[in-house]
Design an enzyme around this catalytic site. Structure first.
Site, PDB file in Angstrom:
ATOM      1  N   THR A   9       9.805   8.007 -10.393  1.00 33.89           N
ATOM      2  CA  THR A   9      10.211   7.597 -11.748  1.00 33.89           C
ATOM      3  C   THR A   9       9.354   6.445 -12.269  1.00 33.89           C
ATOM      4  OG1 THR A   9      11.833   6.083 -10.803  1.00 33.89           O
ATOM      5  CG2 THR A   9      12.608   8.302 -11.357  1.00 33.89           C
ATOM      6  N   GLY A  10       8.431   5.953 -11.459  1.00 32.60           N
ATOM      7  CA  GLY A  10       7.568   4.843 -11.882  1.00 32.60           C
ATOM      8  C   GLY A  10       6.376   5.349 -12.684  1.00 32.60           C
ATOM      9  N   ARG A  37      19.165   3.386  -7.571  1.00 31.69           N
ATOM     10  CA  ARG A  37      19.708   3.454  -8.955  1.00 31.69           C
ATOM     11  C   ARG A  37      19.225   4.715  -9.676  1.00 31.69           C
ATOM     12  NH1 ARG A  37      15.779  -0.600  -9.613  1.00 31.69           N
ATOM     13  NH2 ARG A  37      14.124  -0.061 -11.100  1.00 31.69           N
ATOM     14  N   CYS A 126      -7.144   0.625  -7.849  1.00 32.17           N
ATOM     15  CA  CYS A 126      -7.734   1.307  -9.005  1.00 32.17           C
ATOM     16  C   CYS A 126      -9.087   0.718  -9.393  1.00 32.17           C
ATOM     17  CB  CYS A 126      -6.775   1.250 -10.188  1.00 32.17           C
ATOM     18  SG  CYS A 126      -5.963  -0.306 -10.413  1.00 32.17           S
ATOM     19  N   GLN A 153      -8.998  -5.477 -17.211  1.00 32.41           N
ATOM     20  CA  GLN A 153      -8.011  -4.531 -16.717  1.00 32.41           C
ATOM     21  C   GLN A 153      -6.852  -4.280 -17.663  1.00 32.41           C
ATOM     22  OE1 GLN A 153      -9.062  -5.800 -12.153  1.00 32.41           O
ATOM     23  NE2 GLN A 153      -7.155  -4.711 -12.449  1.00 32.41           N
ATOM     24  N   ARG A 227      -7.098  -9.705 -17.050  1.00 35.25           N
ATOM     25  CA  ARG A 227      -6.142  -8.793 -17.684  1.00 35.25           C
ATOM     26  C   ARG A 227      -6.307  -8.910 -19.191  1.00 35.25           C
ATOM     27  NH1 ARG A 227      -3.931  -5.065 -14.763  1.00 35.25           N
ATOM     28  NH2 ARG A 227      -3.075  -6.560 -13.270  1.00 35.25           N
ATOM     29  N   HIS A 234      -9.200   0.665 -17.116  1.00 35.44           N
ATOM     30  CA  HIS A 234      -9.909  -0.545 -16.693  1.00 35.44           C
ATOM     31  C   HIS A 234     -11.394  -0.413 -17.040  1.00 35.44           C
ATOM     32  CE1 HIS A 234      -6.339  -1.748 -14.720  1.00 35.44           C
ATOM     33  NE2 HIS A 234      -6.644  -1.482 -13.445  1.00 35.44           N
TER      34      HIS A 234
END
Ligand code: 2RA
Length: 329
Positions: A9-10, A37, A126, A153, A227, A234
């Site tokens: 679910t991520g 959950r 990554c 990134q 970031r 990226h």
């Protein structure tokens, strides 16, 4: 193939499911796994509905392959439990990457290292994957001696909370912070946590993982990871010094001939890689290839890739495809 996706679910887990479907991976049964959950939630995959299960229940189903993207702690605890029942784990966390007994694999570079004995396989970080994809063919041809890389990134590397923070800041709204500072109209020189040596874990991953994947500890890498408020992928500015000189047009050809790389490098028509065009694609895009006249045998290049795809989900699925094709699972 009975395939478990741990962290289904991520953000990366969802892309893993999408890539499995797009590439028609031979899934006979999907085992979506998530935290307590999410247990019981329904997931549609290849026109079938599957229920999210717990890690305990997933191990009992004895999947052939388990794609993990659920954080290092979960991988350290549960990858061995899956391996113990015969499952081959491909783990996207950093938990096993520098373990000397585990393979760290970018299929186009070193899949041939894999054997049926490898039951826990590490997916590189990554930002490492897209850089070594360009370095590997050049290392083979000209011997990479030193790399200076600055990364730009995507916030998707941090996850949903970071994307939500940016959206809130666009709207001028307060909300949960994924970063110590606003990311909108900003650039934060802080990806992951700082180590004693003043570098972040993200920067040290670029240094250490590159050596392992290229199987050459003499390759010197220094990194700065930034970031930025971008979602598509990226970007990396990479300066490389080789042991041997090169012809810049031959460099372009060597890169373009390497499977998984697309060279986008035509300044006459402003052609160069950008995250808005790399998003949703699996190739690594290389451009702005030019000699560094400040020192011998050196060049600069600009490397862009979708960090959720080739930087994570697609690389993991490609490892699974290799295992199936070579009958290693
Ligand atoms: C990042 N590479 O971009 C790390 C983890 N995905 O935050």
């Amino acid at each position: 193939m009975k395939i478990a996706v741990v962290g289904a679910t991520g953000m990366v887990g969802q892309v893993m499911l999408q890539v499995l479907k797009e590439r028609n991976f031979p899934v006979t049964e999907l085992i979506p796994v998530a935290s307590e959950r999410s247990v019981g939630k329904k997931i549609n995959f290849q026109d079938k509905e599957y229920e999210v299960v717990s890690l305990e229940d997933a191990v009992e189903k004895r999947p052939d392959i388990a794609l993990f993207s659920a954080g290092g702690a979960t991988s350290l605890e549960w990858a061995p439990k899956f391996a113990a029942v015969g499952t081959t784990v491909i783990d996207n966390s950093s938990a096993w990457r520098m373990d000397p007994t585990k393979k760290l694999v970018v299929p186009e570079i070193n899949a041939s290292e894999l054997t049926s004995a490898d039951k826990i396989i590490a997916n590189p970080n990554c930002s490492t994957i897209q850089m070594v994809m360009a370095l590997a063919p050049l290392h083979e041809k000209y011997t990479v001696q030193r790399v200076v890389v600055s990364t730009y990134q995507s916030i998707t590397g941090t996850g949903v909370k970071a994307v939500q923070q940016l959206e809130n800041e666009y709207r001028g709204e307060k909300g949960e912070m994924a970063y110590p500072y606003p990311i909108h109209k900003n650039a934060i020189p802080h990806c992951d946590v700082f180590e004693e040596n003043g570098y972040t874990k993200e920067e040290m991953k670029l240094t250490n993982e590159t050596k392992k994947i290229l199987r050459d500890d003499t390759v010197a890498v220094t990194a700065t990871a930034i970031r930025i408020p971008v979602v598509g992928g990226h970007s990396e500015s990479v300066n490389v010094t080789f042991g041997d000189d090169f012809d810049i047009n031959e460099v372009r050809q060597v890169l373009n001939d390497f499977p998984g790389i697309t060279v986008q490098d035509n300044l006459a028509v402003n052609t160069y890689p950008m995250p808005i065009y790399a998003e949703g694609k699996d190739d690594v895009f290389v451009g702005r290839i030019r000699r560094d006249h400040s020192q011998p045998n050196s060049l600069n290049m600009w490397i862009v890739a979708d960090n959720l795809r080739k930087g994570a989900a697609t690389n993991a699925v490609q490892i699974a495809e290799y295992l199936v094709a070579k009958e290693l699972v």
